[in-house]
Design a protein around this motif. Structure first.
Motif, PDB file in Angstrom:
ATOM      1  N   VAL A   1      48.624  21.596  56.656  1.00 31.69           N
ATOM      2  CA  VAL A   1      47.336  21.047  56.238  1.00 31.69           C
ATOM      3  C   VAL A   1      47.519  19.682  55.581  1.00 31.69           C
ATOM      4  O   VAL A   1      46.750  18.744  55.831  1.00 31.69           O
ATOM      5  CB  VAL A   1      46.621  22.011  55.278  1.00 31.69           C
ATOM      6  CG1 VAL A   1      45.382  21.356  54.681  1.00 31.69           C
ATOM      7  CG2 VAL A   1      46.236  23.296  56.006  1.00 31.69           C
ATOM      8  N   LEU A   2      48.541  19.533  54.752  1.00 30.54           N
ATOM      9  CA  LEU A   2      48.721  18.315  53.964  1.00 30.54           C
ATOM     10  C   LEU A   2      49.469  17.217  54.716  1.00 30.54           C
ATOM     11  O   LEU A   2      49.341  16.038  54.375  1.00 30.54           O
ATOM     12  CB  LEU A   2      49.471  18.636  52.672  1.00 30.54           C
ATOM     13  CG  LEU A   2      48.757  19.589  51.703  1.00 30.54           C
ATOM     14  CD1 LEU A   2      49.674  19.947  50.545  1.00 30.54           C
ATOM     15  CD2 LEU A   2      47.466  18.970  51.191  1.00 30.54           C
ATOM     16  N   ALA A   3      50.275  17.580  55.725  1.00 30.80           N
ATOM     17  CA  ALA A   3      51.058  16.585  56.447  1.00 30.80           C
ATOM     18  C   ALA A   3      50.154  15.692  57.289  1.00 30.80           C
ATOM     19  O   ALA A   3      49.097  16.115  57.755  1.00 30.80           O
ATOM     20  CB  ALA A   3      52.088  17.275  57.337  1.00 30.80           C
ATOM     21  N   GLY A   4      50.600  14.465  57.482  1.00 24.94           N
ATOM     22  CA  GLY A   4      49.840  13.534  58.311  1.00 24.94           C
ATOM     23  C   GLY A   4      49.851  12.138  57.720  1.00 24.94           C
ATOM     24  O   GLY A   4      50.311  11.915  56.588  1.00 24.94           O
ATOM     25  N   PRO A   5      49.369  11.148  58.463  1.00 25.86           N
ATOM     26  CA  PRO A   5      49.308   9.783  57.938  1.00 25.86           C
ATOM     27  C   PRO A   5      48.419   9.714  56.707  1.00 25.86           C
ATOM     28  O   PRO A   5      47.383  10.376  56.637  1.00 25.86           O
ATOM     29  CB  PRO A   5      48.705   8.983  59.105  1.00 25.86           C
ATOM     30  CG  PRO A   5      48.903   9.839  60.312  1.00 25.86           C
ATOM     31  CD  PRO A   5      48.857  11.249  59.838  1.00 25.86           C
ATOM     32  N   LEU A   6      48.822   8.898  55.746  1.00 28.15           N
ATOM     33  CA  LEU A   6      48.083   8.801  54.487  1.00 28.15           C
ATOM     34  C   LEU A   6      47.349   7.471  54.314  1.00 28.15           C
ATOM     35  O   LEU A   6      46.352   7.417  53.603  1.00 28.15           O
ATOM     36  CB  LEU A   6      49.042   8.988  53.301  1.00 28.15           C
ATOM     37  CG  LEU A   6      49.729  10.347  53.188  1.00 28.15           C
ATOM     38  CD1 LEU A   6      50.659  10.365  51.977  1.00 28.15           C
ATOM     39  CD2 LEU A   6      48.714  11.474  53.078  1.00 28.15           C
ATOM     40  N   ALA A   7      47.841   6.425  54.943  1.00 28.42           N
ATOM     41  CA  ALA A   7      47.295   5.093  54.675  1.00 28.42           C
ATOM     42  C   ALA A   7      46.039   4.825  55.484  1.00 28.42           C
ATOM     43  O   ALA A   7      45.887   5.274  56.623  1.00 28.42           O
ATOM     44  CB  ALA A   7      48.347   4.031  54.991  1.00 28.42           C
ATOM     45  N   GLN A   8      45.128   4.068  54.872  1.00 26.74           N
ATOM     46  CA  GLN A   8      43.960   3.561  55.580  1.00 26.74           C
ATOM     47  C   GLN A   8      44.394   2.414  56.498  1.00 26.74           C
ATOM     48  O   GLN A   8      45.437   1.795  56.285  1.00 26.74           O
ATOM     49  CB  GLN A   8      42.917   3.062  54.572  1.00 26.74           C
ATOM     50  CG  GLN A   8      42.382   4.145  53.648  1.00 26.74           C
ATOM     51  CD  GLN A   8      41.645   5.228  54.406  1.00 26.74           C
ATOM     52  OE1 GLN A   8      40.929   4.949  55.360  1.00 26.74           O
ATOM     53  NE2 GLN A   8      41.820   6.478  53.977  1.00 26.74           N
ATOM     54  N   PRO A   9      43.610   2.111  57.536  1.00 29.36           N
ATOM     55  CA  PRO A   9      44.015   1.049  58.470  1.00 29.36           C
ATOM     56  C   PRO A   9      44.300  -0.292  57.812  1.00 29.36           C
ATOM     57  O   PRO A   9      45.167  -1.040  58.277  1.00 29.36           O
ATOM     58  CB  PRO A   9      42.823   0.961  59.430  1.00 29.36           C
ATOM     59  CG  PRO A   9      42.192   2.316  59.374  1.00 29.36           C
ATOM     60  CD  PRO A   9      42.378   2.787  57.960  1.00 29.36           C
TER      61      PRO A   9
ATOM     62  N   LEU B   1      55.141  12.249  55.424  1.00 33.43           N
ATOM     63  CA  LEU B   1      55.575  13.125  56.503  1.00 33.43           C
ATOM     64  C   LEU B   1      54.401  13.466  57.415  1.00 33.43           C
ATOM     65  O   LEU B   1      53.370  13.945  56.953  1.00 33.43           O
ATOM     66  CB  LEU B   1      56.168  14.413  55.930  1.00 33.43           C
ATOM     67  CG  LEU B   1      57.377  14.263  55.006  1.00 33.43           C
ATOM     68  CD1 LEU B   1      57.784  15.621  54.449  1.00 33.43           C
ATOM     69  CD2 LEU B   1      58.540  13.617  55.744  1.00 33.43           C
ATOM     70  N   LEU B   2      54.588  13.229  58.710  1.00 37.05           N
ATOM     71  CA  LEU B   2      53.601  13.653  59.693  1.00 37.05           C
ATOM     72  C   LEU B   2      53.931  15.039  60.222  1.00 37.05           C
ATOM     73  O   LEU B   2      53.054  15.774  60.665  1.00 37.05           O
ATOM     74  CB  LEU B   2      53.532  12.663  60.858  1.00 37.05           C
ATOM     75  CG  LEU B   2      52.701  11.388  60.650  1.00 37.05           C
ATOM     76  CD1 LEU B   2      53.323  10.489  59.599  1.00 37.05           C
ATOM     77  CD2 LEU B   2      52.548  10.627  61.949  1.00 37.05           C
ATOM     78  N   GLY B   3      55.197  15.383  60.201  1.00 39.11           N
ATOM     79  CA  GLY B   3      55.626  16.692  60.660  1.00 39.11           C
ATOM     80  C   GLY B   3      57.106  16.863  60.395  1.00 39.11           C
ATOM     81  O   GLY B   3      57.833  15.890  60.142  1.00 39.11           O
ATOM     82  N   ALA B   4      57.581  18.116  60.456  1.00 41.87           N
ATOM     83  CA  ALA B   4      58.987  18.399  60.182  1.00 41.87           C
ATOM     84  C   ALA B   4      59.392  19.698  60.870  1.00 41.87           C
ATOM     85  O   ALA B   4      58.585  20.612  61.030  1.00 41.87           O
ATOM     86  CB  ALA B   4      59.242  18.499  58.671  1.00 41.87           C
ATOM     87  N   VAL B   5      60.639  19.752  61.281  1.00 40.78           N
ATOM     88  CA  VAL B   5      61.275  20.974  61.772  1.00 40.78           C
ATOM     89  C   VAL B   5      62.696  20.981  61.231  1.00 40.78           C
ATOM     90  O   VAL B   5      63.249  19.930  60.895  1.00 40.78           O
ATOM     91  CB  VAL B   5      61.294  21.056  63.314  1.00 40.78           C
ATOM     92  CG1 VAL B   5      59.901  21.275  63.864  1.00 40.78           C
ATOM     93  CG2 VAL B   5      61.907  19.806  63.927  1.00 40.78           C
ATOM     94  N   PHE B   6      63.301  22.151  61.155  1.00 44.05           N
ATOM     95  CA  PHE B   6      64.666  22.233  60.647  1.00 44.05           C
ATOM     96  C   PHE B   6      65.334  23.486  61.178  1.00 44.05           C
ATOM     97  O   PHE B   6      64.677  24.399  61.692  1.00 44.05           O
ATOM     98  CB  PHE B   6      64.682  22.220  59.109  1.00 44.05           C
ATOM     99  CG  PHE B   6      63.789  23.239  58.473  1.00 44.05           C
ATOM    100  CD1 PHE B   6      64.218  24.547  58.256  1.00 44.05           C
ATOM    101  CD2 PHE B   6      62.498  22.907  58.086  1.00 44.05           C
ATOM    102  CE1 PHE B   6      63.390  25.486  57.670  1.00 44.05           C
ATOM    103  CE2 PHE B   6      61.654  23.843  57.502  1.00 44.05           C
ATOM    104  CZ  PHE B   6      62.108  25.133  57.287  1.00 44.05           C
ATOM    105  N   GLY B   7      66.655  23.507  61.079  1.00 51.86           N
ATOM    106  CA  GLY B   7      67.430  24.640  61.570  1.00 51.86           C
ATOM    107  C   GLY B   7      68.896  24.279  61.648  1.00 51.86           C
ATOM    108  O   GLY B   7      69.364  23.321  61.011  1.00 51.86           O
ATOM    109  N   PRO B   8      69.676  25.002  62.465  1.00 52.11           N
ATOM    110  CA  PRO B   8      71.114  24.723  62.592  1.00 52.11           C
ATOM    111  C   PRO B   8      71.363  23.336  63.181  1.00 52.11           C
ATOM    112  O   PRO B   8      70.614  22.860  64.036  1.00 52.11           O
ATOM    113  CB  PRO B   8      71.607  25.825  63.548  1.00 52.11           C
ATOM    114  CG  PRO B   8      70.582  26.904  63.464  1.00 52.11           C
ATOM    115  CD  PRO B   8      69.277  26.220  63.210  1.00 52.11           C
TER     116      PRO B   8
END
Length: 509
Positions: free
Chosen positions: A121-129, A186-193
């Motif tokens: 919900v919170l991830a995504g672009p933050l700046a105005q154009p 952060l717009l998105g993230a994944v993690f693992g081995p």
């Protein structure tokens, strides 16, 4: 003897009002950051993931969510002390006093699903154009990059999931993020081995790209298949190419760049030499070999794109803030994959919340670049606000808040060009034998930066090459020795190492 009058000491009494949720929900807050993660949002996420407590108890699920975020806000202390931070400003209120085991059980009851949903919900672009530093022409600049040095607790369960690769004796987690370079959000993230590879993880984030984005990446992402997948999202690309890629010259352009093709994608190639002059007189050169889908040389000159590519390094600053400023270089505390996933999503969520407040502060003063906002200032002020339970619920509409006040009062000076040596501190790093590129040993201001776009070679040799994306699909049916001799005859001017030959023939064996 002369007499001296003794003045009574001046005293000041300070009283304040703390407004928090009622009853058992009172410890569930994050100080002033609660405005970004309000009660209603947390309750909605818990309901969506079906993790609301079945009966009202001393540790409701909403309180558990804020405890997880506070656990990452205070990574240097244990569960009980984190709880004391949350309840430190609630003196006089009847709040629970759970044991460390009760808080550990609360974590297991919640799982990772609600924390991941909160991050989404919170991830995504933050700046105005119109925010400075976030766009290049009509495009918002974003970047892919991975971090494979995040240490985790050394346990059998963690090693069974992440493998045996270690950093100073600890298993490591691979983190891949898509970042808005202008704000480091952060717009998105994944993690693992780490064994899965950066490109594989990055593919899971391609759905976040939009046609108004310009994607920056390092040379590890220059594979033909990945490039085609990014182009399919209609986003634009500016990335670095490995030096062994062979790119045919289809059309030379006026600025020194040229049109070419990678796989089935028509691209533009920029070979640039960069000469840096430091304040102490040190001069060294570097080279960029860039590929871009912005083929209009008049609208997007090669020198401008070369300067823009430097913005990719903002991603490294984001990882520094995440791993060193926020975590203090500590390992994650969880000893099993279940807990690691939950803790990692909580850490990423907290990071995004802090960036949200910082960008809001920058945009409250028109013309302020978010680069000037100090992450350390925002972090330390947020920690203080949690301990005092201040501004959990803002009673004055439109009030600025202490975090914004401190961030704006401590703005960094406008970014100035500087260079620093890329030092490798880990003895097991794959970059431990990095060659000397002539950079100074310490950070130095840059007084001169000259970019020279190099003309393409008159004729580039065709395949074969060591780039896995440019290798020929047909190979000789003879012995390994005959195949190696055929390869050497095909490119007699190239010096092949034994490792390269073995790598070349092991791909399809």
């Amino acid at each position: 003897m002369p007499s001296h009058s003794v003045l009574p000491s001046a005293l000041t009494a300070i009283t304040r009002t703390v407004t928090v949720a009622a009853g058992r929900f009172a410890p569930g807050h994050l100080g002033e950051l609660t405005a970004v993660v309000p009660f209603e949002l947390v309750d909605a996420v818990l309901a969506e993931t079906r993790t609301v407590q079945r009966r009202l108890c001393d540790l409701p699920s909403r309180v558990g969510m804020y405890f997880l975020l506070a656990m990452c806000l205070f990574p240097e202390v244990g569960y009980r002390l984190v709880w004391d931070k949350l309840t430190g400003g609630l003196a006089g209120m009847p709040v629970a006093s759970p044991s460390a085991k009760a808080l550990r059980d609360l974590r297991r009851r919640l799982g990772s699903a609600p924390v991941r949903a909160l991050f989404d919900v919170l991830a995504g672009p933050l700046a105005q154009p119109g925010t400075p530093g976030v766009r290049f022409g009509p495009y918002r600049t974003v970047s892919f990059d991975g971090c494979s040095s995040q240490r985790v607790a050394d346990s059998d369960r963690n090693r069974s999931w992440l493998g045996q690769r270690t950093n100073q004796g600890y298993p490591t987690l691979e983190l891949m993020t898509l970042v808005e370079t202008g704000t480091r959000a952060l717009l998105g993230a994944v993690f693992g081995p780490t064994a899965e590879g950066e490109t594989s993880y990055a593919r899971r984030l391609l759905h976040l790209l939009r046609p108004d984005m310009l994607v920056l990446w390092d040379k590890g992402f220059d594979g033909n298949a990945f490039l085609a997948a990014v182009i399919a999202t209609r986003a634009q690309v500016l990335g670095r190419l490995r030096s062994n890629r062979r790119t045919p010259v289809l059309c030379r352009l006026a600025d020194g760049s040229y049109l070419s093709v990678l796989g089935e994608v028509k691209v533009r190639i920029i070979d640039a030499q960069i000469t840096v002059t430091c304040s102490d007189g040190t001069v060294f050169t570097g080279a960029y070999r860039l590929v871009t889908t912005l083929t209009d040389a008049r609208r997007y000159p090669a020198a401008s794109l070369t300067r823009l590519y430097h913005q990719r390094w903002e991603h490294e600053s984001a990882y520094f803030a995440l791993r060193h400023t926020l975590m203090g270089g500590r390992r994650l505390r969880s000893s099993d994959p279940f807990g690691l996933e939950q803790e990692m999503w909580a850490l990423l969520t907290l990071y995004q919340v802090l960036r949200t407040v910082m960008v809001d502060a920058a945009e409250s003063v028109p013309g302020t670049d978010p680069d000037r906002c100090g992450f350390t200032v925002a972090l330390q002020t947020a920690r203080d606000q949690v301990v005092t339970a201040r501004d959990v619920i803002t009673t004055t509409p439109g009030s600025a808040g202490m975090i914004r006040h401190h961030v704006l009062a401590s703005l960094l000076p406008p970014r100035r060009p500087r260079v620093s040596a890329r030092k490798v501190k880990s003895p097991v790093s794959r970059y431990s034998e990095r060659f000397d590129d002539g950079r100074p040993e310490t950070s130095r201001p840059v007084t001169g930066l000259d970019i020279t776009v190099l003309d393409p070679a008159v004729e580039q040799r065709p395949l074969p090459t060591t780039s896995r994306d440019d290798r020929p699909t047909h190979r000789s049916s003879g012995s390994r020795r005959e195949q190696a001799l055929e390869l050497l005859r095909a490119d007699p001017g190239r010096t092949w190492s034994a490792h390269e030959l073995a790598l070349y023939y092991s791909r399809d064996s």
